[in-house]
Every structure is written in structure tokens, then in C-alpha cells.
Design a protein around this motif. Structure first.
Motif, short mmCIF file in Angstrom:
data_model
loop_
_atom_site.label_atom_id
_atom_site.label_comp_id
_atom_site.label_asym_id
_atom_site.label_seq_id
_atom_site.Cartn_x
_atom_site.Cartn_y
_atom_site.Cartn_z
N LEU A 33 0.91 -1.11 -0.03
CA LEU A 33 -0.12 -0.02 0.00
C LEU A 33 0.78 1.25 0.01
O LEU A 33 0.78 2.25 -1.00
N ALA A 34 1.98 1.37 0.89
CA ALA A 34 2.72 2.53 0.99
C ALA A 34 3.36 2.61 -0.57
O ALA A 34 3.61 3.71 -0.80
N ASP A 35 3.93 1.66 -1.10
CA ASP A 35 4.69 1.79 -2.30
C ASP A 35 3.79 2.39 -3.41
O ASP A 35 3.87 3.19 -4.19
N LEU A 36 2.36 1.80 -3.67
CA LEU A 36 1.53 2.35 -4.57
C LEU A 36 1.00 3.86 -4.21
O LEU A 36 0.85 4.61 -5.30
N ALA A 37 0.93 4.02 -2.86
CA ALA A 37 0.75 5.47 -2.60
C ALA A 37 1.80 6.48 -3.00
O ALA A 37 1.42 7.45 -3.69
N TRP A 38 3.08 6.04 -2.60
CA TRP A 38 4.19 6.84 -3.42
C TRP A 38 4.26 7.03 -4.83
O TRP A 38 4.43 8.18 -5.31
N GLN A 39 4.03 5.91 -5.50
CA GLN A 39 4.01 5.82 -6.90
C GLN A 39 2.77 6.93 -7.58
O GLN A 39 3.31 7.68 -8.30
N ALA A 40 1.77 6.92 -6.87
CA ALA A 40 0.55 7.79 -7.20
C ALA A 40 1.04 9.31 -6.75
O ALA A 40 0.87 10.06 -7.63
N ARG A 42 4.23 10.50 -6.81
CA ARG A 42 5.16 10.86 -7.58
C ARG A 42 4.39 11.24 -8.89
O ARG A 42 5.02 12.27 -9.50
N THR A 43 3.62 10.50 -9.34
CA THR A 43 2.62 11.01 -10.54
C THR A 43 2.20 12.25 -10.69
O THR A 43 2.24 13.11 -11.32
N ALA A 44 1.58 12.42 -9.46
CA ALA A 44 0.53 13.55 -9.21
C ALA A 44 1.71 14.70 -9.20
O ALA A 44 1.37 16.03 -9.64
N LEU A 46 5.07 15.26 -10.03
CA LEU A 46 5.97 15.42 -10.96
C LEU A 46 5.55 15.66 -12.25
O LEU A 46 6.20 15.95 -13.14
N ALA A 47 4.33 14.93 -12.62
CA ALA A 47 3.79 14.83 -13.87
C ALA A 47 2.90 15.80 -14.13
O ALA A 47 2.43 16.06 -15.55
N GLY A 48 2.46 16.62 -13.12
CA GLY A 48 1.46 17.73 -13.19
C GLY A 48 2.18 18.90 -14.17
O GLY A 48 3.30 18.99 -14.45
N ALA A 49 0.98 19.54 -14.58
CA ALA A 49 1.53 20.86 -15.30
C ALA A 49 2.30 21.78 -14.61
O ALA A 49 2.11 22.05 -13.25
N PRO A 50 3.06 22.53 -14.84
CA PRO A 50 3.95 23.32 -14.16
C PRO A 50 2.90 24.50 -13.29
O PRO A 50 2.11 25.05 -14.14
N ALA A 51 3.40 24.72 -12.12
CA ALA A 51 2.53 25.72 -11.63
C ALA A 51 2.92 27.01 -12.11
O ALA A 51 4.13 27.37 -12.14
N ALA A 52 2.00 28.12 -12.04
CA ALA A 52 2.25 29.34 -12.59
C ALA A 52 2.91 30.21 -11.59
O ALA A 52 2.86 30.02 -10.16
N ALA A 53 4.02 30.58 -11.97
CA ALA A 53 4.88 31.31 -10.82
C ALA A 53 4.55 32.75 -10.44
O ALA A 53 4.07 33.17 -11.19
N PRO A 54 4.35 32.77 -9.10
CA PRO A 54 3.80 34.18 -8.62
C PRO A 54 4.85 34.92 -8.85
O PRO A 54 6.01 34.96 -8.88
N ALA A 55 4.30 36.18 -8.99
CA ALA A 55 5.41 37.50 -9.33
C ALA A 55 5.62 38.34 -8.02
O ALA A 55 4.83 37.90 -7.16
N GLY A 56 6.62 38.94 -8.11
CA GLY A 56 7.04 40.04 -6.79
C GLY A 56 8.27 39.35 -6.41
O GLY A 56 8.60 38.30 -6.59
N PRO A 57 8.46 40.16 -5.18
CA PRO A 57 9.92 40.14 -4.68
C PRO A 57 9.92 38.73 -3.73
O PRO A 57 11.03 38.11 -3.51
N GLY A 58 8.92 38.42 -3.24
CA GLY A 58 8.70 37.04 -2.62
C GLY A 58 9.10 35.78 -3.44
O GLY A 58 9.77 34.78 -3.05
N ALA A 59 8.42 35.85 -4.59
CA ALA A 59 8.63 34.59 -5.31
C ALA A 59 9.95 34.85 -5.80
O ALA A 59 10.93 33.54 -6.01
N ALA A 60 10.72 35.88 -5.91
CA ALA A 60 12.36 35.99 -6.55
C ALA A 60 13.24 35.67 -5.10
O ALA A 60 14.06 34.85 -5.64
N ALA A 61 12.59 35.70 -4.01
CA ALA A 61 13.55 35.41 -2.79
C ALA A 61 13.33 33.76 -2.82
O ALA A 61 14.40 33.12 -2.37
N VAL A 62 12.25 33.22 -3.07
CA VAL A 62 12.10 31.64 -2.97
C VAL A 62 12.89 31.09 -3.83
O VAL A 62 13.61 29.97 -3.75
#
Length: 72
Positions: A33-40, A42-44, A46-62
């Protein structure tokens, strides 16, 4: 997926997997069960669409902190 959301997802899936296994009788536990959960996860995460990058100084600092972790 934003980093905080990925961390929360990993934590909730891990906690849920552990509690599910603890709740099952020992001779009926599905130890894959734990291995199956980890595989799910990772897929969710790593394979998802890239998140939109927030703008501003906070995003630049991160971004800078992620690129140069040895800096204080």
C-alpha cells in the motif's frame, strides 16, 4: 504543483497509509500500500502541469533560496 501543496499531499498520504495499515489485522495487511501511494504521489507531483510562478519579491526570494541553498 506548489511546494507547500506537494508537502501537504505527501504528509497526508503517508499518514493515511500508516493509519490504514495499523488499523488492519496484521495477517491481512497489504504491505504494498505505501509503495502504491508513493507511486501515485510521484505521478501527481512530478507529472502535473507546471504551476504558474507568482510574481513579486517573495517569489524572487524563494527562487534564489532554492537555487543557492548554502547562502544564509
Amino acid at each position: 504543483m506548489p511546494e507547500r501543496r506537494a508537502v501537504d499531499l505527501i504528509r497526508s498520504a503517508g499518514t493515511g497509509s500508516v493509519f490504514t495499515l495499523i488499523d488492519q489485522p496484521e495477517d491481512e495487511r497489504d504491505m504494498t500500500l505505501a509503495d502504491l501511494a508513493w507511486q501515485a504521489l510521484r505521478t501527481a507531483i512530478l507529472a502535473g502541469a507546471p504551476a504558474a510562478a507568482p510574481a513579486g519579491p517573495g517569489a524572487a526570494a524563494v527562487t534564489l533560496r532554492a537555487a543557492l541553498p548554502e547562502l544564509t
